[in-house]
Design a protein around this motif. Structure first.
Motif, PDB file in Angstrom:
ATOM      1  N   ILE A  65       0.867  -1.183   0.000  1.00 27.09           N
ATOM      2  CA  ILE A  65       0.000   0.000   0.000  1.00 27.09           C
ATOM      3  C   ILE A  65       0.905   1.235   0.000  1.00 27.09           C
ATOM      4  N   GLU A  66       0.870   1.970  -1.096  1.00 25.46           N
ATOM      5  CA  GLU A  66       1.769   3.109  -1.244  1.00 25.46           C
ATOM      6  C   GLU A  66       1.382   4.266  -0.330  1.00 25.46           C
ATOM      7  N   LYS A  67       0.087   4.467  -0.165  1.00 29.00           N
ATOM      8  CA  LYS A  67      -0.388   5.565   0.667  1.00 29.00           C
ATOM      9  C   LYS A  67      -1.502   5.061   1.564  1.00 29.00           C
ATOM     10  N   PHE A  68      -1.427   5.404   2.833  1.00 29.91           N
ATOM     11  CA  PHE A  68      -2.402   4.886   3.790  1.00 29.91           C
ATOM     12  C   PHE A  68      -3.819   5.292   3.370  1.00 29.91           C
ATOM     13  N   PRO A  69      -4.763   4.315   3.347  1.00 30.61           N
ATOM     14  CA  PRO A  69      -6.157   4.639   2.975  1.00 30.61           C
ATOM     15  C   PRO A  69      -6.834   5.434   4.092  1.00 30.61           C
ATOM     16  N   ILE A  70      -6.899   6.734   3.936  1.00 34.34           N
ATOM     17  CA  ILE A  70      -7.394   7.575   5.033  1.00 34.34           C
ATOM     18  C   ILE A  70      -8.882   7.377   5.291  1.00 34.34           C
ATOM     19  N   TRP A  71      -9.601   6.739   4.346  1.00 34.32           N
ATOM     20  CA  TRP A  71     -11.025   6.479   4.570  1.00 34.32           C
ATOM     21  C   TRP A  71     -11.251   5.533   5.744  1.00 34.32           C
ATOM     22  N   ILE A  72     -10.195   4.816   6.157  1.00 33.54           N
ATOM     23  CA  ILE A  72     -10.328   3.908   7.306  1.00 33.54           C
ATOM     24  C   ILE A  72     -10.706   4.687   8.566  1.00 33.54           C
ATOM     25  N   GLN A  73     -10.294   5.946   8.631  1.00 36.30           N
ATOM     26  CA  GLN A  73     -10.596   6.764   9.808  1.00 36.30           C
ATOM     27  C   GLN A  73     -12.092   6.919  10.051  1.00 36.30           C
ATOM     28  N   SER A  74     -12.903   6.784   9.010  1.00 39.28           N
ATOM     29  CA  SER A  74     -14.347   7.004   9.141  1.00 39.28           C
ATOM     30  C   SER A  74     -15.106   5.744   9.554  1.00 39.28           C
ATOM     31  N   LEU A  75     -14.413   4.616   9.692  1.00 39.31           N
ATOM     32  CA  LEU A  75     -15.083   3.342   9.986  1.00 39.31           C
ATOM     33  C   LEU A  75     -15.256   3.178  11.498  1.00 39.31           C
ATOM     34  N   HIS A  76     -16.291   3.769  12.037  1.00 41.20           N
ATOM     35  CA  HIS A  76     -16.494   3.781  13.480  1.00 41.20           C
ATOM     36  C   HIS A  76     -16.925   2.432  14.040  1.00 41.20           C
ATOM     37  N   SER A  77     -17.327   1.491  13.170  1.00 40.00           N
ATOM     38  CA  SER A  77     -17.706   0.148  13.620  1.00 40.00           C
ATOM     39  C   SER A  77     -16.547  -0.840  13.526  1.00 40.00           C
ATOM     40  N   LEU A  78     -15.390  -0.377  13.048  1.00 44.23           N
ATOM     41  CA  LEU A  78     -14.270  -1.271  12.784  1.00 44.23           C
ATOM     42  C   LEU A  78     -13.735  -1.882  14.076  1.00 44.23           C
ATOM     43  N   ILE A  79     -13.689  -3.230  14.109  1.00 44.65           N
ATOM     44  CA  ILE A  79     -13.230  -3.972  15.283  1.00 44.65           C
ATOM     45  C   ILE A  79     -11.816  -4.502  15.085  1.00 44.65           C
ATOM     46  N   LYS A  80     -11.536  -4.957  13.890  1.00 53.17           N
ATOM     47  CA  LYS A  80     -10.256  -5.626  13.619  1.00 53.17           C
ATOM     48  C   LYS A  80      -9.648  -5.095  12.326  1.00 53.17           C
ATOM     49  N   VAL A  81      -8.324  -4.866  12.341  1.00 52.71           N
ATOM     50  CA  VAL A  81      -7.599  -4.441  11.143  1.00 52.71           C
ATOM     51  C   VAL A  81      -6.308  -5.241  11.048  1.00 52.71           C
ATOM     52  N   TYR A  82      -6.075  -5.831   9.874  1.00 53.40           N
ATOM     53  CA  TYR A  82      -4.806  -6.503   9.579  1.00 53.40           C
ATOM     54  C   TYR A  82      -4.139  -5.778   8.415  1.00 53.40           C
ATOM     55  N   PHE A  83      -2.871  -5.459   8.577  1.00 54.10           N
ATOM     56  CA  PHE A  83      -2.042  -4.976   7.472  1.00 54.10           C
ATOM     57  C   PHE A  83      -0.935  -6.011   7.255  1.00 54.10           C
ATOM     58  N   ARG A  84      -0.971  -6.688   6.128  1.00 53.21           N
ATOM     59  CA  ARG A  84       0.008  -7.740   5.851  1.00 53.21           C
ATOM     60  C   ARG A  84       0.736  -7.421   4.550  1.00 53.21           C
ATOM     61  N   TRP A  85       2.056  -7.386   4.652  1.00 57.63           N
ATOM     62  CA  TRP A  85       2.916  -7.041   3.523  1.00 57.63           C
ATOM     63  C   TRP A  85       2.519  -5.676   2.936  1.00 57.63           C
ATOM     64  N   SER A  86       1.967  -4.827   3.769  1.00 60.01           N
ATOM     65  CA  SER A  86       1.521  -3.513   3.300  1.00 60.01           C
ATOM     66  C   SER A  86       2.689  -2.546   3.122  1.00 60.01           C
ATOM     67  N   LYS A  87       3.730  -2.727   3.925  1.00 59.18           N
ATOM     68  CA  LYS A  87       4.952  -1.915   3.812  1.00 59.18           C
ATOM     69  C   LYS A  87       4.628  -0.418   3.856  1.00 59.18           C
ATOM     70  N   LEU A  88       3.802  -0.072   4.821  1.00 56.13           N
ATOM     71  CA  LEU A  88       3.377   1.324   4.945  1.00 56.13           C
ATOM     72  C   LEU A  88       4.553   2.223   5.285  1.00 56.13           C
ATOM     73  N   ARG A  89       4.639   3.371   4.604  1.00 59.04           N
ATOM     74  CA  ARG A  89       5.681   4.342   4.927  1.00 59.04           C
ATOM     75  C   ARG A  89       5.177   5.353   5.953  1.00 59.04           C
ATOM     76  N   ASP A  90       3.913   5.749   5.816  1.00 63.43           N
ATOM     77  CA  ASP A  90       3.326   6.684   6.787  1.00 63.43           C
ATOM     78  C   ASP A  90       3.086   5.961   8.107  1.00 63.43           C
ATOM     79  N   ASP A  91       3.176   6.714   9.183  1.00 62.42           N
ATOM     80  CA  ASP A  91       2.859   6.177  10.500  1.00 62.42           C
ATOM     81  C   ASP A  91       1.374   5.818  10.527  1.00 62.42           C
ATOM     82  N   PRO A  92       1.015   4.521  10.592  1.00 59.32           N
ATOM     83  CA  PRO A  92      -0.407   4.137  10.528  1.00 59.32           C
ATOM     84  C   PRO A  92      -1.176   4.494  11.800  1.00 59.32           C
TER      85      PRO A  92
END
Length: 949
Positions: A766-793
């Motif tokens: 993932i080249e750029k963090f998907p900022i739409w994740i911030q709006s998911l107020h029901s989100l319980i679980k998040v996995y980032f695998r081999w995402s190699k994020l450069r921005d502080d997630p």
């Protein structure tokens, strides 16, 4: 119990008869008569359900009603097999509505006509019995305000109060804990609820607590009230007054016997004003029961206490909330305590003879730590000759029949039956259905929910899906301590559960009696027509002539030998009425052709078989809703599957197991052009999106989807994926994976994500963090695998209000992660795996206040444990997998590691290494003398991959 079968049949008949076309030529009135008579009986059946155990005649009548409903359904389904079916609408209503048009010219065979005449005659006889029993029950109900009576079961409740001191193994530490709660300095009125399944000894424990001299001296007034299911509030209040006035040797107020409940409550309040009191309400079965009691109890900050015993978790928690009280959950005895109690009762305190140890251990395991069961069964065994091993073996292998026919175990059985008898009518078939599972089998939440729905046990409720209603049913059984949670999801909901062995014995008997489920554990006395057959391990005791051809379900568990497989194949040819077929774990090399004659099939599971190809004949199963092909070798689906318009769950993927999770570990199926035609799909996984963007766009048509798993995505698929996902407003779980670990997973086009998304699994660069994740107020679980994020997630995730589980696997390329104060307020599980550049983790005070489990693995440059880990006061487990020696040594108490004091507050700290085909697990002991560095506490020899959290 008969009510659920009757309700489903009435619904079916109503839909058929509602069509304007003249159906069934000459027998429409007959079916109307059957429907109308059953409608008159259905409300009565709910009342009769509470009385049939004590009335043999009524029990026979209820059985006749159940059989007439089943036989009528059989007649309908038998001629439906001969009809030409056209489909397009979803569910039973759509199916039956379309079916009617194909029946206009249907001519009944002599066999069907004869069966209908027989049914009409039987219904007339049953209707006469209905009138007779209505009058009889109206007389019986006059003595019960709640519509049922406990009968002989109530007489057994006093048994718990008569146990000898020697039979109270393991009770002392519970008693001392509760005494501390009773006499603590807080002066407010508090409720202490002791909760647990029947037979755990709640009443026995609280009675010993109530009689303790410390308790007697601390409180001025005491009263013990037994509530039970059929209590009358006036009687309970009068009993309270009687005990309170007897204790001070004063006469009752004049006219007490004729007072209403409000005046009785006033007397109790007036008596207790200014006093420190303790009242026990034993065996509370409902929240309204507690509500009816509590207003009579004054709260004047004198340190008064109320103790409740209950089997229902919601009653326990509800009663404690207002007073900031305590819920004290009573658990089964430990193995050591169980053995001590067993030997005391069976061998009068002596050791178990060597030749009986194995048998007794097996019998004791069935007791599951229930003191009531151990005392009852131990007492029975105490009467047997210890030299006659065969008698002991007989009880070991036939505990169920012993419960049915042995007076010595009758009291225990009745106590267990209380929980079953208290179930509402709609939960009884759901609970009895659990007898399909073998002993100690884990009950998978998702599968059970689907099976209940397919079997017709779940009634539609306005504004709720069938899955949501079934979820409520399961939660009710958990609340009643009838289903035990073994493993939970991140949000605390059930993932795997179990039922107690003794409850299983009870429901096996009940399910057989009701002809709800038959298992091959029942070697004799099978019903004439088996409705649901569950085969455990072998087909040795299954004979074709025992059940006829009208079974509705066939499920297998642990059937792996070749001969059993061949027998199953032979059986299938006669199972043309099946709705549910599960051949899970049977080593079938191909799909049996007989399956494609089962036109009523709604649920088909071939999970973990050796099947490689799904034939195009699958199109014949027009009613199919669940197709479970997990862990098979199928990689392509026939285009004919697109004709299954009712399909709601298409589950096809295979996991290949390794020590660590590699990038390619799960395989799905190749996408089919036209997949969007399956608009009823709720779960789809894992589909390989290698057919191009046009196929991906079709997913947007599946607006009912709750779970979606797409693999083999390319960068250029990003816009199509995002466009489709934006239209899936019901989506709860999303799993996206790119073709390989360096392929970009492009999600920047997603501006309006599904609003109720709870689980998000992203695998790929993932080249750029998907900022739409911030709006998911029901989100319980998040996995980032081999995402190699450069921005502080963390900056994007830290304010998500529902986030419980966060995991990174090769997910971040930075050198530092900092958890800010006050952030990640609900996070409970955190995992870092193979974050190779990571050098430093900081936890500010106030961050992750509820973190319970921390896992760090293969972070080879991480120099120290997280700075500030000592602030995580709720941390229960810390695991460090394949970390460098230098990292581990900083915590080693034997070598005076400087960070040991920072993890000393964590109950379980482990470091683990993969060595020679197995995981070696080492604990960090708090006492250095008890530990040698790298001497494993546990060595798990397995080729299976480590489960991350």
């Amino acid at each position: 119990m008969a009510e659920s079968a009757v309700y489903f049949l009435i619904e079916k008949l109503t839909i058929l008869l509602s069509e304007k076309a003249k159906l069934f030529k000459g027998v429409r009135k007959d079916f109307e008569y059957v429907r109308d008579e059953l409608e008159r009986m259905i409300a009565f059946l709910r009342v009769a359900d509470g009385f049939e155990e004590s009335d043999p005649e009524l029990k026979v009548w209820v059985k006749q009603v159940r059989e007439i409903a089943n036989d009528t359904e059989d007649v309908i389904d038998e001629f439906l097999l001969h009809s030409t079916l056209n489909h397009g609408r979803h569910g039973i209503h759509g199916f039956l509505g379309e079916l009617c048009s194909s029946l206009k010219n249907f001519i009944f065979t002599p066999k069907v006509a004869s069966e209908i005449r027989s049914i009409i005659s039987r219904v007339r006889n049953i209707a006469e019995g209905h009138q007779r029993y209505c009058y009889k029950l109206s007389i019986q109900e006059q003595g019960s305000s709640s519509g049922f009576v406990d009968y002989s079961v109530n007489d057994c409740r006093g048994d718990a109060l008569l146990l000898k001191e020697g039979e109270l193994v393991g009770i002392e530490h519970h008693k001392q804990n509760l005494i501390r709660m009773l006499i603590e300095k807080d002066l407010g009125l508090k409720v202490i609820s002791v909760v647990g399944m029947g037979g755990l000894g709640k009443t026995t424990l609280v009675k010993r607590l109530f009689d303790d001299s410390v308790v007697k001296k601390h409180f001025q007034n005491h009263a013990w009230l037994t509530v039970s299911r059929s209590f009358k509030i006036e009687d309970l209040l009068k009993d309270t007054i009687q005990q309170l006035f007897d204790e001070i040797k004063q006469p009752l107020p004049e006219g007490t016997g004729s007072m209403n409940s409000n005046r009785l409550k006033e007397i109790i309040r007036e008596f207790l004003l200014g006093r420190r009191y303790v009242l026990v309400f034993d065996d509370v079965w409902s929240i309204p029961a507690w509500e009816a009691i509590k207003y009579a109890l004054p709260n004047e900050n004198h340190g008064s206490r109320i103790i409740l015993t209950t089997r229902l978790i919601n009653v326990a928690s509800s009663s404690c909330i207002e007073t900031n009280g305590f819920v004290y959950e009573l658990n089964p005895l430990s193995e050591e305590e169980s053995w001590t109690l067993f030997c005391q009762k069976t061998f009068q305190g002596n050791s178990c003879p060597h030749h009986l140890i194995e048998i007794c251990s097996n019998i004791l395991r069935k007791c599951g730590g229930l003191p009531l069961a151990i005392v009852a069964i131990g007492g029975l065994l105490a009467t047997k000759n210890m030299s006659r091993v065969g008698e002991w073996e007989m009880l070991n292998h036939s505990l169920g029949p012993e419960l049915e026919g042995n007076d010595a175990l009758e009291s225990m059985k009745n106590i267990l039956l209380l929980s079953f008898n208290d179930l509402p009518y709609y939960l009884k078939p759901c609970f009895l259905y659990l007898s399909i599972y073998p002993e100690d089998h884990l009950i998978e939440h998702n599968t059970l929910i689907r099976l209940w729905i397919m079997e017709g046990f779940v009634k539609q409720k306005e504004g709720r899906t069938l899955e949501e209603v079934a979820e409520g049913y399961l939660n009710e059984l958990i609340n009643r301590s009838l289903v035990v949670m073994v493993k939970t999801n991140d949000d605390g909901s059930l993932k795997y559960g179990q039922i107690h062995d003794l409850y299983r014995e009870v429901i096996l008997s009940k399910a057989r009696e009701q002809n709800l489920v038959t298992t091959n554990e029942q070697k004799t006395m099978w019903p004439t027509r088996v409705r649901r057959l569950s085969i455990h391990n072998t087909l040795e005791h299954v004979k074709k002539e025992r059940y006829g051809t009208r079974a509705r379900s066939l499920l297998t568990f642990g059937v792996t030998d070749v001969q059993s497989m061949l027998n199953i194949l032979q059986l299938l040819s006669s199972f043309r009425m099946l709705k549910v077929l599960s051949l899970k774990d049977v080593p079938l090399p191909a799909v049996p052709k007989a399956i494609f004659t089962m036109l009523h099939l709604r649920h088909l599971s071939l999970r973990n078989t050796k099947v490689k190809v799904l034939p195009g004949s699958i199109k014949k199963l027009k009613m199919l809703e669940t197709l479970d092909l997990k862990q098979t070798y199928i990689t392509e689906l026939p285009v004919q599957i697109l004709e299954l318009h009712h399909l709601s769950h298409l589950l096809l993927y295979r996991h290949v197991v390794y020590s660590y999770l590699p990038y390619d570990c799960a395989y799905g199926f190749k996408a089919i052009k036209g997949i969007g035609r399956l608009i009823s799909l709720r779960k789809l996984g894992y589909m390989e999106a290698s057919c191009g963007s046009d196929t991906i766009k079709e997913i947007s048509m599946m607006t009912e989807l709750r779970r979606l798993c797409l693999t083999k995505l390319r960068r250029e698929d990003g816009m199509a994926v995002c466009s489709s996902i934006e239209k899936l407003h019901n989506l709860r779980s999303l799993n996206l994976k790119s073709t390989e670990e360096d392929e970009v997973l492009d999600l920047q086009y997603l501006s309006s994500p599904p609003p109720f998304l709870q689980r998000l699994y992203l695998t790929g660069c993932i080249e750029k963090f998907p900022i739409w994740i911030q709006s998911l107020h029901s989100l319980i679980k998040v996995y980032f695998r081999w995402s190699k994020l450069r921005d502080d997630p963390l900056q994007y995730l830290q304010d998500l209000p529902s986030l419980v589980h966060l995991e990174f696997l090769v997910g971040f390329t930075g050198e530092e992660l900092c958890f800010k104060a006050g952030k990640f307020q609900r996070l409970k599980l955190l995992n870092f795996d193979k974050l190779e550049p990571l050098r430093r983790v900081v936890v500010e005070e106030g961050a992750m206040p509820h973190l319970e489990k921390l896992v760090i693995q293969r972070c080879n440059l991480l120099e120290r444990i997280p700075q500030g880990i000592e602030h995580l006061i709720e941390l229960k487990v810390a695991e460090f997998f394949d970390m460098p020696d230098e990292f581990i040594k900083t915590m080693d108490p034997h070598r005076l590691g400087e960070d040991y004091c920072k993890v000393a507050h964590i109950p379980e700290v482990y470091y683990t290494f993969w060595r020679d085909g197995g995981w070696e697990i080492y604990p960090l002991e708090q006492n250095p003398a008890d530990m040698n560095f790298r001497q494993p506490r546990t060595v798990i020899r397995t080729q299976g991959r480590r489960n991350s959290l």
